[in-house]
Design a protein around this motif. Structure first.
Motif, PDB file in Angstrom:
ATOM      1  N   ALA A  76       0.545  -0.922  -0.041  1.00  0.00           N
ATOM      2  CA  ALA A  76       0.285  -0.135   0.200  1.00  0.00           C
ATOM      3  C   ALA A  76       1.064   1.302   0.088  1.00  0.00           C
ATOM      4  O   ALA A  76       0.451   2.323  -0.014  1.00  0.00           O
ATOM      5  CB  ALA A  76      -1.015  -0.073   1.135  1.00  0.00           C
ATOM      6  N   CYS A  80       3.308   5.330  -3.509  1.00  0.00           N
ATOM      7  CA  CYS A  80       4.184   7.078  -3.150  1.00  0.00           C
ATOM      8  C   CYS A  80       5.309   6.549  -2.981  1.00  0.00           C
ATOM      9  O   CYS A  80       6.363   7.272  -3.471  1.00  0.00           O
ATOM     10  CB  CYS A  80       3.070   7.390  -1.718  1.00  0.00           C
ATOM     11  SG  CYS A  80       1.555   7.717  -2.263  1.00  0.00           S
ATOM     12  N   HIS A  81       5.724   5.423  -2.046  1.00  0.00           N
ATOM     13  CA  HIS A  81       7.417   5.909  -1.879  1.00  0.00           C
ATOM     14  C   HIS A  81       8.320   4.612  -2.647  1.00  0.00           C
ATOM     15  O   HIS A  81       9.813   4.425  -2.798  1.00  0.00           O
ATOM     16  CB  HIS A  81       7.510   4.720  -0.247  1.00  0.00           C
ATOM     17  CG  HIS A  81       6.434   5.878   0.690  1.00  0.00           C
ATOM     18  ND1 HIS A  81       7.293   6.755   1.454  1.00  0.00           N
ATOM     19  CD2 HIS A  81       5.773   6.209   1.685  1.00  0.00           C
ATOM     20  CE1 HIS A  81       6.222   8.404   1.603  1.00  0.00           C
ATOM     21  NE2 HIS A  81       5.696   6.632   2.631  1.00  0.00           N
ATOM     22  N   LEU A  89       6.576   9.905  -4.577  1.00  0.00           N
ATOM     23  CA  LEU A  89       6.302  11.199  -4.634  1.00  0.00           C
ATOM     24  C   LEU A  89       6.798  11.215  -3.174  1.00  0.00           C
ATOM     25  O   LEU A  89       6.613  12.739  -2.428  1.00  0.00           O
ATOM     26  CB  LEU A  89       4.957  11.163  -4.826  1.00  0.00           C
ATOM     27  CG  LEU A  89       4.001  11.837  -4.694  1.00  0.00           C
ATOM     28  CD1 LEU A  89       4.349  13.262  -5.349  1.00  0.00           C
ATOM     29  CD2 LEU A  89       2.925  11.172  -4.482  1.00  0.00           C
ATOM     30  N   VAL A  96      14.375   4.652   7.879  1.00  0.00           N
ATOM     31  CA  VAL A  96      13.569   5.052   8.559  1.00  0.00           C
ATOM     32  C   VAL A  96      13.389   5.274  10.265  1.00  0.00           C
ATOM     33  O   VAL A  96      13.107   5.947  10.680  1.00  0.00           O
ATOM     34  CB  VAL A  96      11.681   6.041   7.647  1.00  0.00           C
ATOM     35  CG1 VAL A  96      11.099   4.980   7.478  1.00  0.00           C
ATOM     36  CG2 VAL A  96      11.137   7.203   7.743  1.00  0.00           C
ATOM     37  N   LEU A 100      13.716   8.060  13.194  1.00  0.00           N
ATOM     38  CA  LEU A 100      12.511   9.020  13.421  1.00  0.00           C
ATOM     39  C   LEU A 100      11.866   7.872  14.810  1.00  0.00           C
ATOM     40  O   LEU A 100      11.183   8.133  15.230  1.00  0.00           O
ATOM     41  CB  LEU A 100      10.813   8.610  12.771  1.00  0.00           C
ATOM     42  CG  LEU A 100      10.750   9.992  11.395  1.00  0.00           C
ATOM     43  CD1 LEU A 100      10.267   9.756  10.514  1.00  0.00           C
ATOM     44  CD2 LEU A 100      11.252  11.487  11.565  1.00  0.00           C
ATOM     45  N   ILE A 108       3.210   9.264  12.104  1.00  0.00           N
ATOM     46  CA  ILE A 108       3.115   9.473  11.193  1.00  0.00           C
ATOM     47  C   ILE A 108       2.287   8.026  10.391  1.00  0.00           C
ATOM     48  O   ILE A 108       0.848   8.646   9.724  1.00  0.00           O
ATOM     49  CB  ILE A 108       4.738   9.354   9.979  1.00  0.00           C
ATOM     50  CG1 ILE A 108       5.367  10.920  10.430  1.00  0.00           C
ATOM     51  CG2 ILE A 108       4.166   9.243   8.793  1.00  0.00           C
ATOM     52  CD1 ILE A 108       6.799  10.458   9.626  1.00  0.00           C
ATOM     53  N   MET A 116       1.162  12.974   3.577  1.00  0.00           N
ATOM     54  CA  MET A 116       0.896  10.775   3.798  1.00  0.00           C
ATOM     55  C   MET A 116       0.126  10.803   4.237  1.00  0.00           C
ATOM     56  O   MET A 116      -0.353  11.487   5.524  1.00  0.00           O
ATOM     57  CB  MET A 116       2.699  10.722   4.570  1.00  0.00           C
ATOM     58  CG  MET A 116       2.581   9.909   5.658  1.00  0.00           C
ATOM     59  SD  MET A 116       3.198   8.171   4.371  1.00  0.00           S
ATOM     60  CE  MET A 116       2.499   6.729   5.370  1.00  0.00           C
ATOM     61  N   LEU A 137       9.671  -1.801   7.965  1.00  0.00           N
ATOM     62  CA  LEU A 137      10.580  -0.960   7.619  1.00  0.00           C
ATOM     63  C   LEU A 137      11.692  -1.220   8.507  1.00  0.00           C
ATOM     64  O   LEU A 137      12.903  -0.856   7.567  1.00  0.00           O
ATOM     65  CB  LEU A 137       9.833   0.144   8.124  1.00  0.00           C
ATOM     66  CG  LEU A 137       8.467   0.933   7.288  1.00  0.00           C
ATOM     67  CD1 LEU A 137       7.784   2.080   7.994  1.00  0.00           C
ATOM     68  CD2 LEU A 137       9.111   0.983   6.062  1.00  0.00           C
TER      69      LEU A 137
HETATM   70  C1  HEC Z   1      -0.265   9.332  -0.899  1.00  0.00           C
HETATM   71  C2  HEC Z   1       0.787   8.775  -1.246  1.00  0.00           C
HETATM   72  C3  HEC Z   1       1.583   8.180  -0.609  1.00  0.00           C
HETATM   73  C4  HEC Z   1       1.164   6.456   0.629  1.00  0.00           C
HETATM   74  C5  HEC Z   1       0.456   5.776   0.311  1.00  0.00           C
HETATM   75  C6  HEC Z   1       1.786   6.217   1.716  1.00  0.00           C
HETATM   76  N1  HEC Z   1       3.090   7.500   1.688  1.00  0.00           N
HETATM   77 FE1  HEC Z   1       4.643   7.888   2.979  1.00  0.00          FE
HETATM   78  N2  HEC Z   1       5.041   9.934   2.513  1.00  0.00           N
HETATM   79  C7  HEC Z   1       4.472   9.956   1.748  1.00  0.00           C
HETATM   80  C8  HEC Z   1       4.992  11.708   1.697  1.00  0.00           C
HETATM   81  C9  HEC Z   1       3.990  12.704   0.578  1.00  0.00           C
HETATM   82  C10 HEC Z   1       5.936  11.717   2.202  1.00  0.00           C
HETATM   83  C11 HEC Z   1       6.618  13.235   3.380  1.00  0.00           C
HETATM   84  C12 HEC Z   1       5.688  13.890   4.037  1.00  0.00           C
HETATM   85  C13 HEC Z   1       6.345  14.617   4.548  1.00  0.00           C
HETATM   86  O1  HEC Z   1       7.355  14.823   4.990  1.00  0.00           O
HETATM   87  O2  HEC Z   1       5.150  16.178   4.599  1.00  0.00           O
HETATM   88  C14 HEC Z   1       5.790  10.715   3.692  1.00  0.00           C
HETATM   89  C15 HEC Z   1       6.305  10.105   4.880  1.00  0.00           C
HETATM   90  C16 HEC Z   1       6.221   8.941   5.711  1.00  0.00           C
HETATM   91  C17 HEC Z   1       7.144   9.021   6.011  1.00  0.00           C
HETATM   92  C18 HEC Z   1       8.007   9.483   6.361  1.00  0.00           C
HETATM   93  C19 HEC Z   1       9.511   9.962   6.219  1.00  0.00           C
HETATM   94  C20 HEC Z   1      10.560  10.477   6.343  1.00  0.00           C
HETATM   95  O3  HEC Z   1      11.197  10.715   6.920  1.00  0.00           O
HETATM   96  O4  HEC Z   1      10.504  12.394   7.042  1.00  0.00           O
HETATM   97  C21 HEC Z   1       6.901   7.533   6.132  1.00  0.00           C
HETATM   98  C22 HEC Z   1       7.438   7.052   7.677  1.00  0.00           C
HETATM   99  C23 HEC Z   1       5.806   7.012   5.612  1.00  0.00           C
HETATM  100  N3  HEC Z   1       5.753   8.037   4.829  1.00  0.00           N
HETATM  101  C24 HEC Z   1       5.478   5.618   5.830  1.00  0.00           C
HETATM  102  C25 HEC Z   1       4.620   5.210   4.895  1.00  0.00           C
HETATM  103  C26 HEC Z   1       4.478   3.804   5.175  1.00  0.00           C
HETATM  104  C27 HEC Z   1       5.035   2.652   5.603  1.00  0.00           C
HETATM  105  C28 HEC Z   1       3.454   3.564   4.124  1.00  0.00           C
HETATM  106  C29 HEC Z   1       2.241   2.719   3.292  1.00  0.00           C
HETATM  107  C30 HEC Z   1       1.684   2.118   4.646  1.00  0.00           C
HETATM  108  C31 HEC Z   1       2.873   4.947   3.483  1.00  0.00           C
HETATM  109  N4  HEC Z   1       4.097   6.189   3.822  1.00  0.00           N
HETATM  110  C32 HEC Z   1       2.466   5.118   2.398  1.00  0.00           C
HETATM  111  C33 HEC Z   1       3.016   9.854   0.990  1.00  0.00           C
HETATM  112  C34 HEC Z   1       2.422   8.383   0.994  1.00  0.00           C
END
Ligand code: HEC
Length: 141
Positions: A76, A80-81, A89, A96, A100, A108, A116, A137
């Motif tokens: 899921a 984005c990642h 994205l 990470v 964090l 988060i 996110m 992770l």
């Molecule tokens: C819709 C897109 C999207 C999805 C789906 C998504 N993320 Fe993210 N994620 C982002 C974005 C954009 C950021 C940066 C947010 C910010 O710092 O403003 C982020 C930031 C993060 C961070 C912080 C990273 C940092 O270095 O600060 C973590 C941890 C993270 N996501 C984990 C996950 C995990 C685990 C999943 C799946 C369960 C997930 N994300 C799903 C878009 C997404």
């Protein structure tokens, strides 16, 4: 006099016929039922998706925290990642948890941050499932 009475009867008949045309009341009722069914169907579809995700995450979902389960759930995150979670994205997720800490990543996942989404809440994950994602992770450190 009798004419007036007849008119009165005719008006009454019209009203009765008006109510018969009010057959529309039955479809209207059915529309309400349909709307309720549609809402139920959408709710059910969303619930069914959540249940569907668990077997995809691994058969050990009920057995507590597991990086293997977490690995399945991170499909899921890939949108984005990135497919390898090395960034797209959203930022690179390798390392990470070290950066964090578990609590930071947990927050988060539960609350979201910027672009996110609140993945754990949105996906209806149990605490164990969210911890499983974090456990996976960690292996990417
Ligand atoms: C819709 C897109 C999207 C999805 C789906 C998504 N993320 Fe993210 N994620 C982002 C974005 C954009 C950021 C940066 C947010 C910010 O710092 O403003 C982020 C930031 C993060 C961070 C912080 C990273 C940092 O270095 O600060 C973590 C941890 C993270 N996501 C984990 C996950 C995990 C685990 C999943 C799946 C369960 C997930 N994300 C799903 C878009 C997404």
């Amino acid at each position: 006099m009798s004419n007036n009475e007849n008119h009165g009867h005719e008006e009454h008949v019209d009203e009765v016929m008006g109510m018969k045309q009010g057959h529309g009341k039955v479809p209207r009722f059915l529309i309400v039922v349909y709307v309720i069914l549609a809402i139920w169907a959408v709710t059910y579809a969303l619930t069914a998706k959540g249940i569907d995700d668990r077997p995809a995450g691994g058969q050990t979902a009920a057995q507590g925290v597991s990086a293997e389960v977490g690995k399945g759930l991170t499909s899921a995150c890939a949108a984005c990642h990135g497919a390898d979670l090395k960034g797209g994205l959203g930022p690179n997720l390798h390392g990470v948890v070290g950066k964090l800490k578990e609590d930071g990543v947990m927050k988060i996942l539960e609350n979201g941050k910027g672009g996110m989404p609140a993945m754990a809440k949105n996906s209806g994950w149990t605490t164990d499932q969210t911890k499983s994602v974090i456990a996976y992770l960690k292996t990417l450190n």
